[in-house]
Design an enzyme around this catalytic site. Structure first.
Site, PDB file in Angstrom:
ATOM      1  N   LYS A 138     115.432  42.389 104.537  1.00 27.62           N
ATOM      2  CA  LYS A 138     114.678  42.089 105.876  1.00 27.62           C
ATOM      3  C   LYS A 138     115.572  40.927 106.614  1.00 27.62           C
ATOM      4  O   LYS A 138     115.901  40.969 107.574  1.00 27.62           O
ATOM      5  CB  LYS A 138     113.405  41.816 105.459  1.00 27.62           C
ATOM      6  CG  LYS A 138     112.553  41.423 106.776  1.00 27.62           C
ATOM      7  CD  LYS A 138     111.157  41.058 106.409  1.00 27.62           C
ATOM      8  CE  LYS A 138     110.408  40.412 107.560  1.00 27.62           C
ATOM      9  NZ  LYS A 138     109.181  40.075 107.157  1.00 27.62           N
ATOM     10  N   GLU A 196     120.906  37.124  96.267  1.00 30.89           N
ATOM     11  CA  GLU A 196     121.249  38.186  95.148  1.00 30.89           C
ATOM     12  C   GLU A 196     121.849  39.575  96.106  1.00 30.89           C
ATOM     13  O   GLU A 196     122.800  40.285  95.536  1.00 30.89           O
ATOM     14  CB  GLU A 196     119.877  38.585  94.554  1.00 30.89           C
ATOM     15  CG  GLU A 196     119.313  37.830  93.364  1.00 30.89           C
ATOM     16  CD  GLU A 196     118.248  36.918  94.398  1.00 30.89           C
ATOM     17  OE1 GLU A 196     118.404  36.449  95.495  1.00 30.89           O
ATOM     18  OE2 GLU A 196     117.477  36.378  93.522  1.00 30.89           O
ATOM     19  N   GLY A 230     108.005  42.112 103.731  1.00 31.61           N
ATOM     20  CA  GLY A 230     109.027  42.678 102.699  1.00 31.61           C
ATOM     21  C   GLY A 230     108.068  43.676 101.912  1.00 31.61           C
ATOM     22  O   GLY A 230     108.642  44.668 101.512  1.00 31.61           O
ATOM     23  N   ARG A 231     107.100  42.915 100.958  1.00 32.56           N
ATOM     24  CA  ARG A 231     106.351  43.777 100.305  1.00 32.56           C
ATOM     25  C   ARG A 231     105.568  44.942 100.879  1.00 32.56           C
ATOM     26  O   ARG A 231     104.786  45.641 100.193  1.00 32.56           O
ATOM     27  CB  ARG A 231     105.409  42.818  99.389  1.00 32.56           C
ATOM     28  CG  ARG A 231     104.459  41.908 100.227  1.00 32.56           C
ATOM     29  CD  ARG A 231     104.221  40.798  99.389  1.00 32.56           C
ATOM     30  NE  ARG A 231     102.989  39.766  99.966  1.00 32.56           N
ATOM     31  CZ  ARG A 231     103.729  38.886 100.667  1.00 32.56           C
ATOM     32  NH1 ARG A 231     105.015  38.387 100.690  1.00 32.56           N
ATOM     33  NH2 ARG A 231     102.998  38.082 101.318  1.00 32.56           N
ATOM     34  N   GLU A 279     102.384  38.140  95.386  1.00 30.70           N
ATOM     35  CA  GLU A 279     103.072  37.537  96.339  1.00 30.70           C
ATOM     36  C   GLU A 279     102.155  37.197  97.589  1.00 30.70           C
ATOM     37  O   GLU A 279     102.182  36.285  98.373  1.00 30.70           O
ATOM     38  CB  GLU A 279     104.501  38.081  96.799  1.00 30.70           C
ATOM     39  CG  GLU A 279     105.260  37.010  97.393  1.00 30.70           C
ATOM     40  CD  GLU A 279     106.785  37.771  97.596  1.00 30.70           C
ATOM     41  OE1 GLU A 279     107.017  38.610  98.387  1.00 30.70           O
ATOM     42  OE2 GLU A 279     107.834  37.257  96.844  1.00 30.70           O
ATOM     43  N   HIS A 336      99.341  52.050  72.849  1.00 30.39           N
ATOM     44  CA  HIS A 336      99.928  51.680  71.550  1.00 30.39           C
ATOM     45  C   HIS A 336     100.590  50.439  71.556  1.00 30.39           C
ATOM     46  O   HIS A 336     101.314  50.023  70.599  1.00 30.39           O
ATOM     47  CB  HIS A 336     101.137  52.859  71.147  1.00 30.39           C
ATOM     48  CG  HIS A 336     100.343  54.204  71.049  1.00 30.39           C
ATOM     49  ND1 HIS A 336      99.604  54.773  69.901  1.00 30.39           N
ATOM     50  CD2 HIS A 336      99.982  55.130  71.833  1.00 30.39           C
ATOM     51  CE1 HIS A 336      99.211  56.035  69.896  1.00 30.39           C
ATOM     52  NE2 HIS A 336      99.304  56.277  71.035  1.00 30.39           N
ATOM     53  N   LYS A 338     114.737  28.976  94.941  1.00 28.95           N
ATOM     54  CA  LYS A 338     115.640  29.432  95.319  1.00 28.95           C
ATOM     55  C   LYS A 338     116.407  28.186  95.747  1.00 28.95           C
ATOM     56  O   LYS A 338     117.744  28.232  95.586  1.00 28.95           O
ATOM     57  CB  LYS A 338     115.322  30.028  96.706  1.00 28.95           C
ATOM     58  CG  LYS A 338     114.980  31.501  96.711  1.00 28.95           C
ATOM     59  CD  LYS A 338     114.660  32.092  97.992  1.00 28.95           C
ATOM     60  CE  LYS A 338     113.853  33.264  98.128  1.00 28.95           C
ATOM     61  NZ  LYS A 338     113.672  33.833  99.209  1.00 28.95           N
TER      62      LYS A 338
HETATM   63  O1  F6P Z   1     112.004  35.668  97.755  1.00 31.62           O
HETATM   64  C1  F6P Z   1     110.941  36.622  98.198  1.00 31.62           C
HETATM   65  C2  F6P Z   1     111.498  37.636  99.145  1.00 31.62           C
HETATM   66  O2  F6P Z   1     111.280  36.726 100.343  1.00 31.62           O
HETATM   67  C3  F6P Z   1     110.257  38.539  99.218  1.00 31.62           C
HETATM   68  O3  F6P Z   1     109.319  38.314  99.892  1.00 31.62           O
HETATM   69  C4  F6P Z   1     111.261  39.859  99.712  1.00 31.62           C
HETATM   70  O4  F6P Z   1     110.653  41.019  99.638  1.00 31.62           O
HETATM   71  C5  F6P Z   1     112.496  39.557  99.039  1.00 31.62           C
HETATM   72  O5  F6P Z   1     112.555  37.931  98.785  1.00 31.62           O
HETATM   73  C6  F6P Z   1     113.658  40.157  99.541  1.00 31.62           C
HETATM   74  O6  F6P Z   1     113.902  39.646 100.859  1.00 31.62           O
HETATM   75  P1  F6P Z   1     114.947  40.351 101.847  1.00 31.62           P
HETATM   76  O7  F6P Z   1     114.466  41.566 102.043  1.00 31.62           O
HETATM   77  O8  F6P Z   1     114.833  39.402 103.101  1.00 31.62           O
HETATM   78  O9  F6P Z   1     116.415  40.325 101.260  1.00 31.62           O
END
Ligand code: F6P
Length: 552
Positions: A208, A214, A274-275, A360, A391, A515
């Site tokens: 987003k 990452e 995002g979620r 979240e 199980h 972060k």
């Molecule tokens: O760190 C949490 C977050 O901001 C989530 O809310 C989001 O889904 C995820 O990181 C990834 O963010 P992006 O889509 O901006 O890479």
């Protein structure tokens, strides 16, 4: 935005407190005394049949929960969300994931912008692109068709796409496979890139913000891998990124900076959390895998649940009642966790997906006006598919000391119809679904255990208290539409709980500090002595351990 209403000060909360003080959960008695209990507490929403009769629910309690929903202005808040008011206060944003699944014939203008028109123009581009990849019209740099789509993203840019891809495997094109790289652990890229042919691989960088450490790290690693591997195969590399990388983001300028052709970028908007984004262009990998028609059914499923949530009276409104029930479990019965137990192996990532959606969203300690919350918020959601979970951890649900409300999900029709002799394997499977909810509700008394001839000294260990609440959710089959309905159901349950607690369910400031610290530690981790000396003693010891033991 009006100030949040303190739910704990409402007449309905006081009523619920009294109800709880006088409540004895006794499913055996409740079922014996009321032949209509199941009919009374069963609901339907779209294709979902939802049985809340094994939930902690009485007539009086149901009325009080509906009153509480009214007293916190749930209907008004819901309508504010659907109409695009900026209800995400701390980020000053509208919350319009519901607009992502509105049919093209709908219209919604928010702050002068034709939102539904915008959504459908991106969707059309996503569909056209998906069709090109699926048909083989989209070619890699050496003219070969795409066989593997690798989605690079994390959190909402990963969990939704991977969960839905796994859930809808039977709807996937045979000639296309998806993989998902999310973790900054090099293992993830290492494993997922392994065995791939660069000439037939397409990367979708989904982020987003297009700033997530990452995702950008993995995207650069994938880009370097692509160019290096093509070169090793003697293939051309000029123009390869344009043929093998596309992006999904709200930050199209940053996509261009990364080197991805804006022609190959699919946008969305800051009013999609995002979620809450699997039904936006973030679902491009899914649209390629299952095709535009199935993706459109997926969206139609979400929309069905949106309409149910918007138009059904609270007394029959599934997300409202399930959300209010969760509030009762957390705030009155002290439940700290909530299990989601799909009896469908296809839904094996659904609990993980729900963890981000619910935790979240509702893991907050201040309300939307910045004041402290007035009650507990945000239970831990977790789960695994049945029967595997049976199980492993069901022991604690059956005989432990914590109350763990659980949602059981199952489908009437299997994808694979196997027989074991005369036995239908799906019926063996569903027998477990029915049996578990029954055992949790009704338990087994000491007398029943004794009647089986159990030696007296182990009778108590074999007693099942029962009275463990569950909700059973069933649908005819796990289709794209049904998956959309299930996701939207939990989105709205989460919303309902957030409104009662008075919190902003759409921000996520709690993820920021870690972060920042990870970034700030870079120098110390790579051996800068001054930076290391400035660290607290525990962090310093951990980094020193790492530096002493890193041998490769
Ligand atoms: O760190 C949490 C977050 O901001 C989530 O809310 C989001 O889904 C995820 O990181 C990834 O963010 P992006 O889509 O901006 O890479």
């Amino acid at each position: 935005m009006p100030s949040p209403i303190d739910a704990t000060q409402t007449p309905a909360w006081h009523k619920l407190t009294d109800i709880h003080n006088n409540l004895t959960v006794d499913f055996r008695a409740w079922f014996e005394q009321d032949a209509e209990r199941t009919e009374k507490f069963s609901l339907s929403a779209g294709d979902l049949f939802v049985d809340l009769s094994k939930s902690v629910m009485t007539d009086e309690m149901k009325t009080a929960l509906e009153e509480l929903a009214a007293e916190v202005n749930l209907a008004e808040r819901r309508d504010a969300m659907f109409s695009g008011e900026r209800i995400n206060i701390t980020e000053n944003r509208s919350v319009l994931h519901s607009a992502l699944r509105r049919p093209k014939t709908d219209s919604l203008t928010v702050e002068g912008q034709d939102v539904v028109g915008d959504v459908h123009s991106v969707l059309e581009r996503v569909y056209a692109f998906a069709n090109k990849v699926r048909s083989g019209q989209w070619k890699g740099i050496t003219g070969k068709t795409i066989k593997t789509v690798v989605n690079i993203g994390i959190g909402g840019s990963d969990l939704g796409p991977v969960m839905a891809y796994e859930a809808l495997k039977p709807f996937k094109a045979e000639n296309i496979e998806c993989r998902f790289i999310s973790n900054i652990d090099p293992t993830d890229a290492g494993e997922k890139l392994s065995g791939l042919d660069p000439e037939t691989t397409l990367f979708i960088v989904a982020s987003k913000t297009f700033t997530t450490l990452e995702t950008l790290t993995n995207a650069r690693i994938a880009r370097a891998w692509l160019l290096r591997s093509l070169e090793e195969q003697g293939a051309p590399t000029d123009g390869a990124v344009a043929k093998h990388f596309v992006a999904v983001s709200t930050a199209l300028d940053k996509v261009a900076e990364f080197g991805i052709d804006p022609e190959n970028a699919f946008g969305f908007w800051n009013w999609v959390g995002g979620r809450y984004s699997v039904d936006s262009a973030v679902g491009t990998s899914l649209a390629i895998a299952i095709g535009p028609d199935n993706f459109a059914d997926f969206l139609a499923g979400f929309n069905k649940m949106d309409e149910h949530f918007q138009n059904t009276p609270f007394s029959r409104n599934v997300p409202v009642l399930m959300g209010m029930l969760n509030v009762f479990y957390v705030n009155f019965m002290n439940a700290a966790t909530h299990a989601v137990l799909p009896y469908s192996q296809f839904l094996h990532r659904f609990p993980a997906y729900l963890q981000q959606l619910t935790m979240e969203s509702n893991g907050k300690r201040v309300r939307w006006d910045g004041t402290p919350v007035t009650s507990k918020t945000g239970e831990v959601f977790w789960g695994e598919p049945g029967t595997n979970g049976q199980h492993a951890f069901y022991q604690l649900i059956h005989q432990g000391t914590q109350l763990i409300p659980a949602d059981f999900i199952a489908f009437a029709n299997p994808t694979y119809a196997f027989k074991d002799g005369d036995a239908d394997q799906h019926e063996l499977f569903l027998g477990n679904f029915f049996g578990q909810t029954k055992a949790l509700a009704f338990g087994k008394t000491a007398d029943e255990v004794r009647a089986e001839g159990t030696p007296e000294e182990i009778v108590s260990a074999r007693v099942f208290e029962g009275n463990k609440p569950t909700a059973s959710i069933m649908a005819p089959e796990l289709t794209p539409s049904v998956l959309g309905q299930l996701i939207a159901l939990y989105e709205h349950i989460t919303f309902v709980q957030g409104i009662v607690w008075g919190i902003d369910s759409f921000d996520q400031w709690g993820v920021e500090l870690g972060k920042q610290m990870a970034k700030a530690l870079t120098n110390a981790v790579s051996g800068d002595k001054a930076a290391l000396a400035a660290e607290d003693q525990s962090t310093r010891a951990l980094i020193e351990y790492y530096r002493a033991h890193r041998t490769k």
